[in-house]
Design an enzyme around this catalytic site. Structure first.
Site, PDB file in Angstrom:
ATOM      1  N   GLY A  55       0.865  -1.361   0.009  1.00 41.86           N
ATOM      2  CA  GLY A  55       0.069  -0.036  -0.095  1.00 41.86           C
ATOM      3  C   GLY A  55       1.009   1.322   0.143  1.00 41.86           C
ATOM      4  N   GLU A 110       4.022   4.196   5.989  1.00 41.14           N
ATOM      5  CA  GLU A 110       2.810   3.469   6.067  1.00 41.14           C
ATOM      6  C   GLU A 110       1.665   4.284   5.327  1.00 41.14           C
ATOM      7  OE1 GLU A 110       1.503   0.465   5.815  1.00 41.14           O
ATOM      8  OE2 GLU A 110       0.953  -0.410   7.408  1.00 41.14           O
ATOM      9  N   ASP A 111       0.869   3.518   4.449  1.00 38.64           N
ATOM     10  CA  ASP A 111      -0.212   4.158   3.797  1.00 38.64           C
ATOM     11  C   ASP A 111      -1.213   4.616   4.774  1.00 38.64           C
ATOM     12  OD1 ASP A 111      -1.196   1.434   4.649  1.00 38.64           O
ATOM     13  OD2 ASP A 111      -1.650   0.874   2.399  1.00 38.64           O
ATOM     14  N   ASP A 114      -4.826   2.769  11.143  1.00 36.63           N
ATOM     15  CA  ASP A 114      -6.166   2.429  11.347  1.00 36.63           C
ATOM     16  C   ASP A 114      -6.325   2.004  12.912  1.00 36.63           C
ATOM     17  OD1 ASP A 114      -8.937   2.009  10.921  1.00 36.63           O
ATOM     18  OD2 ASP A 114      -8.961   0.518   9.277  1.00 36.63           O
ATOM     19  N   LYS A 142      -6.676   7.255  10.293  1.00 38.13           N
ATOM     20  CA  LYS A 142      -8.007   7.141  10.712  1.00 38.13           C
ATOM     21  C   LYS A 142      -8.148   6.966  12.247  1.00 38.13           C
ATOM     22  CE  LYS A 142      -9.610   3.857   7.345  1.00 38.13           C
ATOM     23  NZ  LYS A 142     -10.653   3.069   6.843  1.00 38.13           N
ATOM     24  N   PHE A 163     -13.977   3.522   4.194  1.00 43.10           N
ATOM     25  CA  PHE A 163     -12.827   2.644   3.348  1.00 43.10           C
ATOM     26  C   PHE A 163     -12.580   3.213   2.206  1.00 43.10           C
ATOM     27  CE2 PHE A 163     -11.043  -0.563   0.909  1.00 43.10           C
ATOM     28  CZ  PHE A 163     -10.447  -1.308   1.808  1.00 43.10           C
ATOM     29  N   VAL A 164     -11.131   3.653   2.144  1.00 48.63           N
ATOM     30  CA  VAL A 164     -10.620   4.473   1.071  1.00 48.63           C
ATOM     31  C   VAL A 164      -9.857   3.597   0.041  1.00 48.63           C
ATOM     32  CG1 VAL A 164     -10.992   6.636   2.043  1.00 48.63           C
ATOM     33  CG2 VAL A 164      -8.695   5.232   2.505  1.00 48.63           C
ATOM     34  N   ASP A 170      -5.804  -0.487  -1.657  1.00 48.94           N
ATOM     35  CA  ASP A 170      -6.685  -1.407  -2.431  1.00 48.94           C
ATOM     36  C   ASP A 170      -7.980  -1.531  -1.840  1.00 48.94           C
ATOM     37  OD1 ASP A 170      -5.101  -3.078  -0.574  1.00 48.94           O
ATOM     38  OD2 ASP A 170      -5.895  -4.790  -1.713  1.00 48.94           O
ATOM     39  N   ARG A 176      -5.317   0.421  -6.850  1.00 52.15           N
ATOM     40  CA  ARG A 176      -3.929   1.053  -6.292  1.00 52.15           C
ATOM     41  C   ARG A 176      -3.657   2.122  -7.316  1.00 52.15           C
ATOM     42  NH1 ARG A 176      -2.154  -2.168  -2.037  1.00 52.15           N
ATOM     43  NH2 ARG A 176      -2.460  -4.412  -2.378  1.00 52.15           N
TER      44      ARG A 176
END
Ligand code: XMP
Ligand code: MG
Length: 193
Positions: A55, A110-111, A114, A142, A163-164, A170, A176
């Site tokens: 990600g 990190e993408d 959460d 988030k 949820f993105v 992805d 992606r």
């Protein structure tokens, strides 16, 4: 080949996105700022940038181009799994670093942060290797669903609990390649459930 005509064609994902949350322009500004913040904190040091696959690949590519100190890059694939209770989690490293980070200044990119499980476990694992310093950079944060006690040192954008996808993130390995971050339409999940 007529490129004007090609540009008018719709992308495969266009109908699946409910809303654009972070535009291309904003992502450019965010990654520039993150690169600058990381640079300022590491003046005169040599950095190891750890890209958490898959990600983070696009965010990492953009952030490192805004980092001024010397840096090397390495890659990890990690997933968290939990035996018994949620809090007794450990991280499964599917692909480890090739770099020995002992005594090095490390920044994990990190993408999205959460629940925080993945990053807190990853941080614990990398700290065992005795880096000189270890910082965390999360493109998106988030905080609403955070369970683990972890915060990123560098945050791109705080987003609501949706949820993105896109810009590396992805759904079922797809989306992606979208150049922005968008919210996926619910009809996409229900189709595959
Ligand atoms: P935790 O919950 O451990 O997990 O902080 C972070 C990882 O979960 C994935 N994740 C998402 N992936 N859209 C995605 O495409 C999202 O909205 C999302 N939220 C969490 C992601 O792999 C991240 O590294
Ligand atoms: Mg990830």
């Amino acid at each position: 080949m007529n490129f004007r005509k090609i540009n008018k064609k719709k992308s495969a994902y266009d109908n699946d996105i409910a809303e654009v949350l972070v535009t291309e322009k904003e992502l450019k500004e965010i990654t520039k700022r993150l690169g600058e913040e990381i640079s300022c904190d590491h003046e005169g040091q040599e950095l190891v940038i750890v890209c958490v696959l898959r990600g983070s690949i696009i965010a990492t590519a953009d952030i490192v181009r805004n980092i001024r100190p010397h840096c090397t890059m390495d890659f990890m694939v990690a997933s968290s799994y939990f035996g018994g209770t949620e809090t007794s989690g450990s991280v499964l490293i599917k692909k480890d670093l090739e770099t020995d980070i002992k005594g090095k200044h490390v920044v994990i990119i990190e993408d999205i942060l959460d629940s925080g499980f993945t990053l807190s476990l990853l941080r614990k694992e990398l700290l065992k290797r005795e880096p000189a310093s270890l910082k965390i950079c999360a493109l998106l944060d988030k905080p609403e669903k955070r369970v683990a006690d972890i915060q990123a040192d560098y945050v791109g954008k705080v987003i609501e609990n949706k949820f993105v996808v896109g810009y590396g993130l992805d759904y079922d390995e797809k989306y992606r390649n979208i150049p922005y971050v968008g919210v996926l339409k619910e009809s996409v999940y229900s189709k595959s459930e």
